[in-house]
Design an enzyme around this catalytic site. Structure first.
Site, PDB file in Angstrom:
ATOM      1  N   LYS A  40     -32.753  19.132 -44.953  1.00  0.00           N
ATOM      2  CA  LYS A  40     -31.645  18.231 -45.287  1.00  0.00           C
ATOM      3  C   LYS A  40     -32.108  16.982 -46.035  1.00  0.00           C
ATOM      4  O   LYS A  40     -31.349  16.426 -46.838  1.00  0.00           O
ATOM      5  CB  LYS A  40     -30.882  17.839 -44.015  1.00  0.00           C
ATOM      6  N   GLU A  71     -29.127   8.181 -41.467  1.00  0.00           N
ATOM      7  CA  GLU A  71     -27.948   7.988 -42.315  1.00  0.00           C
ATOM      8  C   GLU A  71     -27.042   6.972 -41.641  1.00  0.00           C
ATOM      9  O   GLU A  71     -26.922   6.985 -40.417  1.00  0.00           O
ATOM     10  CB  GLU A  71     -27.161   9.301 -42.452  1.00  0.00           C
ATOM     11  N   HIS A  91     -19.154  20.574 -32.554  1.00  0.00           N
ATOM     12  CA  HIS A  91     -19.651  21.119 -33.816  1.00  0.00           C
ATOM     13  C   HIS A  91     -19.296  22.575 -34.044  1.00  0.00           C
ATOM     14  O   HIS A  91     -19.844  23.229 -34.931  1.00  0.00           O
ATOM     15  CB  HIS A  91     -21.158  20.894 -33.964  1.00  0.00           C
ATOM     16  N   ARG A 150     -24.595  30.241 -47.851  1.00  0.00           N
ATOM     17  CA  ARG A 150     -24.171  31.545 -47.329  1.00  0.00           C
ATOM     18  C   ARG A 150     -22.657  31.687 -47.462  1.00  0.00           C
ATOM     19  O   ARG A 150     -21.962  30.730 -47.779  1.00  0.00           O
ATOM     20  CB  ARG A 150     -24.523  31.614 -45.839  1.00  0.00           C
TER      21      ARG A 150
HETATM   22  C1  MV4 Z   1     -22.185  12.647 -40.163  1.00  0.00           C
HETATM   23  C2  MV4 Z   1     -21.017  12.104 -39.603  1.00  0.00           C
HETATM   24  C3  MV4 Z   1     -20.771  10.763 -39.825  1.00  0.00           C
HETATM   25  N1  MV4 Z   1     -21.635  10.021 -40.565  1.00  0.00           N
HETATM   26  N2  MV4 Z   1     -23.002  11.866 -40.893  1.00  0.00           N
HETATM   27  C4  MV4 Z   1     -21.916  16.917 -38.030  1.00  0.00           C
HETATM   28  C5  MV4 Z   1     -22.766  18.127 -38.219  1.00  0.00           C
HETATM   29  C6  MV4 Z   1     -23.450  17.978 -39.538  1.00  0.00           C
HETATM   30  N3  MV4 Z   1     -22.892  18.941 -40.468  1.00  0.00           N
HETATM   31  C7  MV4 Z   1     -23.198  16.576 -39.957  1.00  0.00           C
HETATM   32  N4  MV4 Z   1     -22.192  16.032 -39.091  1.00  0.00           N
HETATM   33  C8  MV4 Z   1     -21.735  14.757 -39.245  1.00  0.00           C
HETATM   34  N5  MV4 Z   1     -22.517  13.931 -39.983  1.00  0.00           N
HETATM   35  C9  MV4 Z   1     -22.719  10.579 -41.084  1.00  0.00           C
HETATM   36  N6  MV4 Z   1     -23.551   9.837 -41.823  1.00  0.00           N
HETATM   37  C10 MV4 Z   1     -20.185  12.942 -38.868  1.00  0.00           C
HETATM   38  C11 MV4 Z   1     -20.549  14.268 -38.683  1.00  0.00           C
HETATM   39  C12 MV4 Z   1     -19.639  15.089 -37.950  1.00  0.00           C
HETATM   40  C13 MV4 Z   1     -19.440  14.952 -36.572  1.00  0.00           C
HETATM   41  C14 MV4 Z   1     -20.145  14.024 -35.811  1.00  0.00           C
HETATM   42  C15 MV4 Z   1     -19.919  13.878 -34.465  1.00  0.00           C
HETATM   43  C16 MV4 Z   1     -18.973  14.694 -33.818  1.00  0.00           C
HETATM   44  C17 MV4 Z   1     -18.280  15.646 -34.542  1.00  0.00           C
HETATM   45  C18 MV4 Z   1     -18.502  15.769 -35.918  1.00  0.00           C
HETATM   46  C19 MV4 Z   1     -17.787  16.702 -36.631  1.00  0.00           C
HETATM   47  C20 MV4 Z   1     -18.008  16.834 -37.977  1.00  0.00           C
HETATM   48  C21 MV4 Z   1     -18.928  16.025 -38.619  1.00  0.00           C
END
Ligand code: MV4
Length: 504
Positions: free
Chosen positions: A116, A201, A236, A295
């Site tokens: 990432k 981040e 998630h 994918r």
């Molecule tokens: C984040 C975010 C907020 N700020 N990054 C979740 C899994 C991965 N794909 C990245 N994710 C996130 N990254 C920043 N800088 C919010 C998420 C996020 C999330 C975080 C906590 C609980 C549920 C979530 C659902 C979707 C995305």
């Protein structure tokens, strides 16, 4: 060129890929574990080969065995589906070395997006907006991260470079708690991915999770197929996806800008085949690259419903070296599609996985309804794989029509033998915030509970009963008044006679 495809997967997605092969006039080869002898993908394929015992590491993750079976069966290509070996660059490389087409991107693209931190750096260099955070791709020490954190600002997120899906992710409120959270993030990442590397981040709050589907062919054409709204998740795990996103709505400018940024991100890693760019979108419509999934995704059907592009057939065509059939101008979003993931889990018991024999099942059908499933009456749901047993996808002219259609389809859906999250989806369809499209990534976990939603429903029947009583009461009163007036005015019989002459 290949005419036979081995499907290195199981369940609904393996069935979906068999169907694409059929429509293209190709042979489909299934592989299965001991738990999946009687699975639907085995029945639908032209040939099927046993991989080994039920645990994934002894069956669907046995890349060596899968390649051996592909060669033995005369398959010329492997479709990995999602999960299992789908994003393993070493497996894609091994396929190519064995003379098999890997129906997916090049190993180098999988590798670049798999880390990432490398992905962030690579796409940012192409002008793709990323969330402010640590720059560069090398491993950063705790000392370096602690020094960088105040410059990024709190709250922030520690994320695993090998991560994705929230594993090894930690929210940090201040510098004091950071050392211990760094420690636990690294430990979790090491345990999950064998790689304890992390990056930082800035935390974006109240953001939506919106992703763009792209397709790229070997001739260098890259198109996007619009967005999917994926904010409805729990731990998630996505539960429902829709296209278009109610947040993007009819903002064609935002859609177009996100689309071209997604295309640029794909081009940054020389991408070929189907892929998805995940964005976080804040309330002011600023959007930031999160990661790329290299994918086919679970939720691809909602995009298929609104674009009329068969993504899986397109993947196979692209792997055969064919140019894409659609230019960007030809791709138009039309109508609305919603997908509910039907999982074998108990929504009344903390979404605990439910296993057992499916004794009866009635699938919803009719206008605008699609069901992608890997199970049937008589199939036993085992605890070895994820709990997704079916995807219910509906489409309609408008979002309102799609929601009403989803309610109708969920009512028709009957599964006996395992518990499913269908009641959750039914309550969601009645939730004012969902109906209004007013939800973000925290909605299910923080603002939704089965009990509260049902409590509301109990109240609703009470309110309905009170209203019905009131209406009945007023109607009786009005009837009484008509009789009263008739007494003073003229008799009911005279009035009736006049009325009949008037309406002759
Ligand atoms: C984040 C975010 C907020 N700020 N990054 C979740 C899994 C991965 N794909 C990245 N994710 C996130 N990254 C920043 N800088 C919010 C998420 C996020 C999330 C975080 C906590 C609980 C549920 C979530 C659902 C979707 C995305």
């Amino acid at each position: 060129m290949f005419n036979k495809v081995l499907i290195a997967n199981r369940g609904e997605i393996a069935v979906r890929i068999v169907r694409a092969c059929r429509e293209l006039g190709m042979q489909a080869v299934a592989v299965y574990s001991e738990a999946d002898r009687h699975a639907l993908h085995v029945r639908y394929a032209d040939e099927a080969y046993l991989l080994g015992p039920a645990p994934a590491r002894d069956s669907y993750l046995r890349g060596d065995k899968i390649i051996e079976i592909a060669k033995k069966s005369g398959a010329g290509a492997i479709h990995p589906g999602y999960g299992f070996l789908a994003e393993r660059a070493d497996f894609a490389q091994a396929c190519i070395e064995a003379g098999l087409a890997f129906i997916g991107p090049k190993p180098s693209s999988i590798m670049a997006m798999g880390d990432k931190a490398v992905a962030r750096k690579t796409v940012a260099a192409s002008g793709v907006p990323v969330v402010p955070g640590t720059e560069g791709e090398g491993s950063l020490s705790d000392e370096e991260l602690l020094a960088l954190a105040p410059k990024i600002g709190f709250p922030l997120l520690v994320k695993a470079t090998a991560g994705g899906g929230g594993k090894g992710m930690r929210e940090v409120q201040n510098l004091e708690e950071m050392p211990s959270l760094l420690n636990s993030a690294r430990r979790e990442a090491e345990a999950s991915f064998g790689d304890g590397n992390v990056y930082l981040e800035k935390l974006l709050e109240d953001a939506r999770h919106i992703e763009i589907q792209i397709l790229a062919d070997t001739a260098g054409n890259v198109v996007h197929l619009g967005e999917r709204e994926c904010s409805l998740q729990r731990r998630h795990q996505k539960l429902l996806e829709e296209s278009p996103s109610p947040f993007v709505g009819d903002d064609q400018d935002l859609r177009q800008r996100m689309g071209s940024v997604a295309v640029r991100a794909a081009q940054a890693v020389d991408y070929v085949n189907a892929g998805t760019i995940e964005f976080l979108v804040d309330k002011d419509k600023n959007f930031y690259f999160l990661e790329m999934n290299t994918r086919l995704q679970v939720e691809h059907p909602v995009t298929e419903m609104v674009t009329s592009v068969d993504i899986v057939k397109e993947q196979i065509r692209i792997a055969r070296g064919r140019q894409m059939r659609h230019t960007q101008e030809e791709i138009q979003l039309s109508g609305w599609a919603i997908e509910c993931r039907v999982n074998a889990e108990d929504p009344y018991n903390n979404f605990l996985p439910s296993t057992g024999l499916i004794s009866h099942m009635i699938l919803p059908t009719g206008p605008g309804v699609r069901v992608d499933t890997g199970v049937y009456p008589g199939f036993e749901v085992s605890p070895y794989y994820d709990s997704l047993i079916s995807k219910l996808i509906v489409s309609g002219e408008t979002r309102g029509e799609a929601i009403l259609r989803m309610r109708r389809a969920l009512e028709e859906y009957k599964i006996i033998g395992v518990r499913t999250n269908i009641p959750f989806h039914q309550l969601l369809m009645d939730s004012p915030r969902f109906i209004g499209g007013q939800y973000d990534t925290r909605f299910v976990e923080e603002r939704f509970s089965m009990e509260e939603a049902e409590e509301g429903k109990e109240n609703m029947t009470e309110i309905a009963a009170i209203l019905a009583t009131l209406v009945a009461h007023y109607q009786t009163q009005r009837a009484a008044q008509i009789i009263q007036r008739n007494e003073r005015d003229t008799s009911n019989w005279k009035w009736m006679g006049r009325w009949e002459r008037l309406h002759r």
